[in-house]
Design an enzyme around this catalytic site. Structure first.
Site, short mmCIF file in Angstrom:
data_model
loop_
_atom_site.label_atom_id
_atom_site.label_comp_id
_atom_site.label_asym_id
_atom_site.label_seq_id
_atom_site.Cartn_x
_atom_site.Cartn_y
_atom_site.Cartn_z
N ARG A 198 0.85 -1.20 0.00
CA ARG A 198 0.00 0.00 0.00
C ARG A 198 0.88 1.24 0.00
NH1 ARG A 198 -5.65 -1.38 2.81
NH2 ARG A 198 -6.54 -0.88 0.80
N GLN B 196 -0.87 2.67 -5.76
CA GLN B 196 -2.27 3.04 -5.51
C GLN B 196 -3.22 2.63 -6.64
OE1 GLN B 196 -2.14 7.03 -4.13
NE2 GLN B 196 -3.33 6.50 -2.33
N ASP C 279 -4.42 -1.02 -6.44
CA ASP C 279 -4.91 -1.46 -5.13
C ASP C 279 -6.36 -1.96 -5.19
OD1 ASP C 279 -5.42 -1.91 -2.52
OD2 ASP C 279 -4.78 0.05 -1.81
N SER D 232 -8.66 -1.37 -2.10
CA SER D 232 -9.31 -0.05 -2.04
C SER D 232 -10.50 0.00 -2.99
CB SER D 232 -8.32 1.05 -2.44
OG SER D 232 -7.37 1.21 -1.43
P1 NAD Z 1 -8.96 -1.75 6.91
O1 NAD Z 1 -10.00 -2.40 6.05
O2 NAD Z 1 -7.78 -2.57 7.32
O3 NAD Z 1 -9.68 -1.20 8.26
C1 NAD Z 1 -10.76 -0.29 8.19
C2 NAD Z 1 -10.63 0.76 9.25
O4 NAD Z 1 -10.89 0.19 10.53
C3 NAD Z 1 -9.24 1.41 9.36
O5 NAD Z 1 -9.37 2.79 9.16
C4 NAD Z 1 -8.80 1.07 10.78
O6 NAD Z 1 -8.02 2.10 11.37
C5 NAD Z 1 -10.14 0.91 11.47
N1 NAD Z 1 -10.06 0.20 12.75
C6 NAD Z 1 -9.34 -0.89 13.10
N2 NAD Z 1 -9.54 -1.23 14.38
C7 NAD Z 1 -10.45 -0.34 14.89
C8 NAD Z 1 -11.07 -0.16 16.14
N3 NAD Z 1 -10.79 -0.96 17.17
N4 NAD Z 1 -11.94 0.86 16.29
C9 NAD Z 1 -12.24 1.68 15.26
N5 NAD Z 1 -11.67 1.57 14.05
C10 NAD Z 1 -10.78 0.57 13.85
O7 NAD Z 1 -8.46 -0.40 6.28
P2 NAD Z 1 -8.28 0.02 4.76
O8 NAD Z 1 -9.50 0.66 4.26
O9 NAD Z 1 -7.78 -1.15 4.00
O10 NAD Z 1 -7.16 1.16 4.87
C11 NAD Z 1 -6.36 1.39 5.98
C12 NAD Z 1 -5.28 2.40 5.62
O11 NAD Z 1 -4.40 1.83 4.65
C13 NAD Z 1 -5.74 3.67 4.94
O12 NAD Z 1 -6.35 4.62 5.66
C14 NAD Z 1 -4.40 4.14 4.39
O13 NAD Z 1 -3.59 4.70 5.40
C15 NAD Z 1 -3.81 2.86 3.93
N6 NAD Z 1 -4.05 2.72 2.48
C16 NAD Z 1 -3.03 3.02 1.64
C17 NAD Z 1 -3.21 2.88 0.27
C18 NAD Z 1 -2.10 3.19 -0.67
O14 NAD Z 1 -1.31 4.04 -0.37
N7 NAD Z 1 -2.00 2.49 -1.79
C19 NAD Z 1 -4.42 2.44 -0.22
C20 NAD Z 1 -5.46 2.18 0.67
C21 NAD Z 1 -5.25 2.30 2.01
#
Ligand code: NAD
Length: 376
Positions: free
Chosen positions: A120, A125, A128, A131
């Protein structure tokens, strides 16, 4: 090189690539073979694939002639023995659920590109898939909740009086949660959002949500932007605050996940019992254990008038655009793996290729896969 696109099995409606994306692949000098009826459930016919310059064939011919095979889910109905040494399988791997199958593929000398472990990073991006699929899930979850709720989402001022906007509570402000927030706001609901990562606070505010904070969350910069497991004390405080906010809500959309671990338990049985009859809980974390104690994966249950929807496969319910995004992400990945002569080059010094390759040359490659499967 010939790339094959396989038809999915079971209840999956998506297909790994649509014709428009195949046209881009063809420009890279690749031939594409599509399995007969592969796109049918996404409303794409064999003739549409032929029009974009690919050929349609029976499954056994697609498998025997292709150097690389694309699918949404691992083609587990085929034993690895049906594939040949050196062949590349590219799919969403779900490593923890397919441990034995991965090992068989490794022993047989197959290469697996796992689309769910693409690093990630900013450069990755556009590749991904997690996402893209989370975007679909966040959108669909809100629409589902709105159609199940016995109330309007927006505020209405009519001759029959004023109707207050519905209250939506979102747990987890990752890609799915932020998309759910944006759609719920577009439909006119008032939205509150919980997350343990303070970095998302500004994003939540900019989308018109109210960020609810619980003091003392553990964050770890080394987790690459992901959440980490919280202390027992924090979990208790968070569950209490969620109970308070859930009682006042009409809809809860739960999206909280911790990669490679069981989803955090945020909505206790008591919380559901305290919610208003008619309320709706959509648990997108259902397949990894659920954020709600009562969630049943793949089912909608009714607890004292509160509907709890355990659903992690929304992308399959919106197969046309989900497949479009899926295929587009794959094309962006393949662009860095196909040379000017249209040949596949697995440059393991490239962090994206290395990070996405589960097994290659009979070895486990990606560090994430090794960590997840506990391989030294
Ligand atoms: P995810 O599906 O792993 O989790 C969903 C959300 O749940 C996250 O925001 C996490 O912080 C939250 N969470 C976990 N435990 C929790 C708790 N106990 N209480 C409340 N919330 C909780 O997340 P995701 O959508 O796959 O993305 C996570 C992060 O990955 C993004 O915000 C970003 O920083 C990163 N990301 C980077 C890229 C990239 O650069 N290519 C793309 C997508 C996401």
């Amino acid at each position: 090189m010939i790339i094959g696109i396989l038809k999915e099995s079971g209840t999956e409606n998506r297909v790994a690539m649509l014709p428009l994306e195949i046209a881009v692949l063809k420009k890279l000098g690749v031939e594409v073979l599509v399995e007969h009826k592969a796109g049918e459930k996404a409303f794409i016919l064999d003739k549409d694939y032929v029009t974009c310059g690919s050929s349609v064939a029976e499954r056994k011919d697609v498998i025997s002639k292709s150097e690389m095979l694309l699918s949404v889910n691992p083609p587990v109905t085929n034993e690895p023995g049906d594939f040949r040494e050196g062949q590349v399988l590219c799919c969403v791997l779900n490593p923890l659920e397919n441990r034995e199958w991965i090992e068989k593929c490794r022993q047989q000398g197959l290469t697996i590109l796992a689309l769910d472990i693409v690093p990630r990073t900013t450069r990755a991006q556009a590749m991904d898939i997690l996402s893209s699929m989370a975007t679909v899930s966040g959108y669909k979850a809100v629409l589902d909740a709105a159609s199940m709720l016995p109330r309007f989402f927006p505020m209405f001022m009519s001759a029959a009086g004023t109707i207050k906007p519905s209250k939506v509570l979102i747990l987890g402000a990752g890609v799915a949660g932020l998309q759910a927030l944006a759609i719920a706001r577009k439909l006119g609901a008032s939205v509150e959002v919980f997350d343990v990562r303070s970095a998302v606070k500004e994003e939540v505010k900019s989308l018109g949500g109210k960020f609810i904070e619980v003091e003392g969350a553990r964050e770890d910069a080394a987790a690459g932007g992901y959440a980490v497991e919280q202390t027992e004390e924090f979990k208790k405080k968070q569950q209490e605050l969620i109970q308070q906010r859930a009682k006042a809500s009409d809809v809860v959309i739960a999206t909280a996940q911790i990669p490679g671990k069981k989803a955090p338990l945020l909505i206790l049985k008591e919380t559901v019992h305290s919610m208003k009859p008619g309320s709706v809980v959509i648990d997108l974390a259902a397949s990894s254990g659920g954020n709600c104690e009562l969630t049943e994966n793949g089912k909608t249950i009714n607890v004292n008038g509160v509907k709890i929807v355990g659903k992690s496969d929304y992308p399959s319910d919106m197969p046309t655009d989900a497949s479009k995004m899926f295929g587009s992400n794959i094309v962006n990945l393949l662009k860095i793996m196909i040379n000017k002569e249209g040949k596949l080059v697995m440059n393991m010094n490239d962090d994206i290729i290395n990070g996405t390759t589960a097994v290659h040359n009979r070895e486990y490659v990606s560090q994430r896969i090794k960590q997840m499967l506990n391989i030294k």
